[in-house]
Design a protein around this motif. Structure first.
Motif, short mmCIF file in Angstrom:
data_model
loop_
_atom_site.label_atom_id
_atom_site.label_comp_id
_atom_site.label_asym_id
_atom_site.label_seq_id
_atom_site.Cartn_x
_atom_site.Cartn_y
_atom_site.Cartn_z
N LEU A 51 -22.39 51.32 68.08
CA LEU A 51 -21.46 50.19 68.10
C LEU A 51 -20.49 50.34 66.94
O LEU A 51 -20.90 50.51 65.78
CB LEU A 51 -22.24 48.88 67.98
CG LEU A 51 -21.46 47.57 68.02
CD1 LEU A 51 -20.70 47.44 69.32
CD2 LEU A 51 -22.41 46.39 67.82
N ILE A 52 -19.20 50.31 67.25
CA ILE A 52 -18.15 50.38 66.22
C ILE A 52 -17.35 49.08 66.28
O ILE A 52 -16.72 48.78 67.29
CB ILE A 52 -17.22 51.58 66.44
CG1 ILE A 52 -18.01 52.90 66.43
CG2 ILE A 52 -16.12 51.61 65.39
CD1 ILE A 52 -17.16 54.13 66.72
N VAL A 53 -17.39 48.30 65.20
CA VAL A 53 -16.68 47.01 65.20
C VAL A 53 -15.78 46.91 63.98
O VAL A 53 -16.17 47.27 62.87
CB VAL A 53 -17.65 45.81 65.23
CG1 VAL A 53 -18.47 45.81 66.51
CG2 VAL A 53 -18.57 45.79 64.04
N ARG A 54 -14.56 46.43 64.20
CA ARG A 54 -13.62 46.19 63.11
C ARG A 54 -12.98 44.81 63.19
O ARG A 54 -12.22 44.42 62.29
CB ARG A 54 -12.52 47.24 63.10
CG ARG A 54 -11.53 47.12 64.25
CD ARG A 54 -10.13 47.56 63.85
NE ARG A 54 -9.46 46.59 62.98
CZ ARG A 54 -8.31 46.83 62.36
NH1 ARG A 54 -7.70 47.98 62.51
NH2 ARG A 54 -7.75 45.90 61.61
N GLY A 92 -19.92 51.56 72.04
CA GLY A 92 -19.36 50.23 72.30
C GLY A 92 -18.33 49.86 71.26
O GLY A 92 -18.54 50.05 70.07
N THR A 93 -17.19 49.35 71.74
CA THR A 93 -16.15 48.84 70.84
C THR A 93 -15.78 47.42 71.28
O THR A 93 -16.39 46.86 72.19
CB THR A 93 -14.89 49.73 70.87
OG1 THR A 93 -14.21 49.56 72.12
CG2 THR A 93 -15.25 51.20 70.68
N ARG A 148 -5.90 55.63 68.54
CA ARG A 148 -6.40 56.67 67.65
C ARG A 148 -7.93 56.75 67.69
O ARG A 148 -8.52 57.84 67.57
CB ARG A 148 -5.91 56.44 66.23
CG ARG A 148 -4.41 56.62 66.07
CD ARG A 148 -4.02 56.77 64.62
NE ARG A 148 -4.61 57.97 64.01
CZ ARG A 148 -4.52 58.25 62.71
NH1 ARG A 148 -3.86 57.42 61.90
NH2 ARG A 148 -5.06 59.34 62.22
N LEU A 149 -8.58 55.59 67.84
CA LEU A 149 -10.05 55.59 67.93
C LEU A 149 -10.50 56.30 69.20
O LEU A 149 -11.46 57.09 69.17
CB LEU A 149 -10.58 54.16 67.89
CG LEU A 149 -12.10 54.00 67.85
CD1 LEU A 149 -12.66 54.59 66.54
CD2 LEU A 149 -12.51 52.53 67.98
N ASP A 150 -9.84 56.03 70.32
CA ASP A 150 -10.18 56.72 71.58
C ASP A 150 -10.03 58.23 71.43
O ASP A 150 -10.85 59.00 71.94
CB ASP A 150 -9.31 56.20 72.72
CG ASP A 150 -9.72 54.81 73.19
OD1 ASP A 150 -10.84 54.38 72.86
OD2 ASP A 150 -8.91 54.15 73.88
N GLU A 151 -8.98 58.64 70.73
CA GLU A 151 -8.79 60.07 70.50
C GLU A 151 -9.92 60.64 69.64
O GLU A 151 -10.44 61.73 69.90
CB GLU A 151 -7.44 60.31 69.82
CG GLU A 151 -6.23 59.98 70.69
CD GLU A 151 -4.93 60.02 69.92
OE1 GLU A 151 -4.99 60.20 68.67
OE2 GLU A 151 -3.86 59.86 70.53
N PHE A 161 -17.95 46.34 74.38
CA PHE A 161 -19.18 45.64 74.03
C PHE A 161 -18.90 44.24 73.47
O PHE A 161 -19.79 43.58 72.96
CB PHE A 161 -19.97 46.46 72.99
CG PHE A 161 -21.41 46.05 72.83
CD1 PHE A 161 -22.36 46.39 73.77
CD2 PHE A 161 -21.81 45.35 71.70
CE1 PHE A 161 -23.70 46.02 73.62
CE2 PHE A 161 -23.14 44.98 71.52
CZ PHE A 161 -24.08 45.31 72.49
N SER A 162 -17.65 43.78 73.59
CA SER A 162 -17.30 42.50 72.97
C SER A 162 -18.07 41.34 73.58
O SER A 162 -18.50 40.43 72.86
CB SER A 162 -15.79 42.27 73.07
OG SER A 162 -15.34 42.38 74.41
#
Length: 386
Positions: free
Chosen positions: A25-28, A123-124, A136-139, A149-150
């Motif tokens: 899981l990557i969350v910002r 999950g983002t 850029r994250l998708d790349e 995953f929101s």
């Protein structure tokens, strides 16, 4: 000595990730990154300064937290996450003697390489991410499967930990005391600025860290407004409508509470509307139970108020509250999120009449077999002495 998170359940989060088949899981998002890192920064709202958590379902893979360099030391002192990395932002060096990455994505690449992330389901926060960041994250995540995953994360956040409940309850108690001071200060000749200052002073005196919002409606210029953002200099006269929607904060968590008043006198119709709104609101709130959906609570509440007020204008009747002002379960007709024990829910009713927006809001703690109204002790009389 390693720390453990106190604001969320790792068991609950990992179960949601297991259910959705998410490995990382990557969350910002400002609220989500604060929730997972437990670092309540003041810079996450700046879109060019991401504070991002990397959380792995596999407990053998340590989480990581990437922050702007200017916030590195405080982040390290605040978060439970041991691996905290910084990218050059605002400052190129600080009192922490460590390597700063050139930018966020260089730091993120290092985290992924260190954990050998490949062929993961990641999950983002999906479409809520800033478009440039998401591209850029998708790349960066090419070769892995990226999913949104929101929604599941909102459900994880719905159930509050004991520490979240403590903070929310304290924020609510402070807000009730501030509201009592506000109500006492409603006098002919006082201004809406006077009322604002009374609230702020009382919140500070009661131990608040600050306030998330104070929206005062006072007199004909703002009586109709749902969220009047600042005082307009109105001097209170007899018969004026006065309302406040406000929330004190406690360690990043805030209350949400509303009452409305008339000064000295008002019509019987106004009194009837206020009576119906409050009676239905309390009955609906105390009748909530685990297992009900947000939509079921809405349908029940809408049917109850429609006995008194036709064509009721609300598309929702309340919301969860936590690190965010509006969380699950959202009480609207289409929401099928299921209420669980230790959900903290604000129910609110409003109605327009003769240039005034009647608005009332209560806070409820839904438990396993009961409901506690945290705002029950605040008076609901519509008319205050002139």
């Amino acid at each position: 000595m390693s720390r453990k998170p106190i604001l969320f359940s790792e068991t609950r989060l990992r179960a949601a990730m297991e259910k959705e088949g998410v490995d990382l899981l990557i969350v910002r998002g400002n609220e989500n990154s604060k929730y997972l890192s437990e670092f309540f920064n003041n810079g996450g709202h700046l879109t060019y300064r991401p504070f991002t958590v990397f959380y792995f379902r596999d407990p053998a893979l340590a989480p990581a937290f990437i922050v702007p360099a200017v916030d590195l030391h405080l982040a390290m002192d605040s978060t439970w996450i041991e691996d905290v990395r910084a990218y050059a932002m605002a400052e190129f060096f600080t009192d922490i003697d460590t390597h700063f990455y050139d930018d966020f994505f260089q730091a993120a690449r290092a985290v992924l390489d260190d954990r050998k992330v490949k062929n993961f389901v990641i999950g983002t926060e999906g479409d809520s991410l800033p478009s440039g960041y998401r591209t850029r994250l998708d790349e960066l995540l090419e070769g892995n499967k990226v999913v949104d995953f929101s929604g599941p994360l909102e459900i994880v956040r719905m159930v509050k930990s004991p520490e979240e409940i403590r903070r929310l309850k304290k924020a609510t108690d402070i807000t009730i005391e501030a509201h009592a001071a506000f109500r006492e200060a409603i006098k002919v000749g006082a201004t809406d600025r006077d009322l604002f200052e009374v609230i702020v002073r009382k919140m500070i005196d009661e131990g608040s860290d600050g306030y998330r919002f104070i929206n005062i409606g006072c007199g004909p210029k703002t009586s109709y407004a749902a969220h009047a953002p600042f005082p307009v200099g109105h001097t209170i006269a007899r018969g004026d409508f006065v309302k406040v929607d406000m929330g004190a904060t406690c360690l990043g968590y805030s209350a949400d509470f509303v009452r409305s008043y008339f000064v000295g006198e008002t019509s019987q119709r106004h009194q009837d509307i206020w009576k119906w709104l409050n009676e239905v609101q309390m009955e609906l709130g105390m009748g909530m139970r685990p297992g009900m959906t947000g939509g079921e609570v809405f349908d029940k509440g809408y049917a109850m108020i429609s006995k008194y007020l036709e064509k009721f204008p609300r598309e929702f009747l309340g919301h969860g509250i936590g690190v965010g002002a509006h969380e699950q379960p959202r009480l609207n007709q289409v929401n099928r999120s299921v209420i669980e024990p230790d959900s903290i829910i604000c129910i609110e009713y409003s109605y327009y009449h003769a240039g005034c927006r009647h608005h009332t809001e209560e806070t409820f703690h839904v438990k396993e077999n009961s409901v506690e109204c945290w705002t029950e002790r605040c008076p609901r009389e519509l008319i205050v002495a002139a």
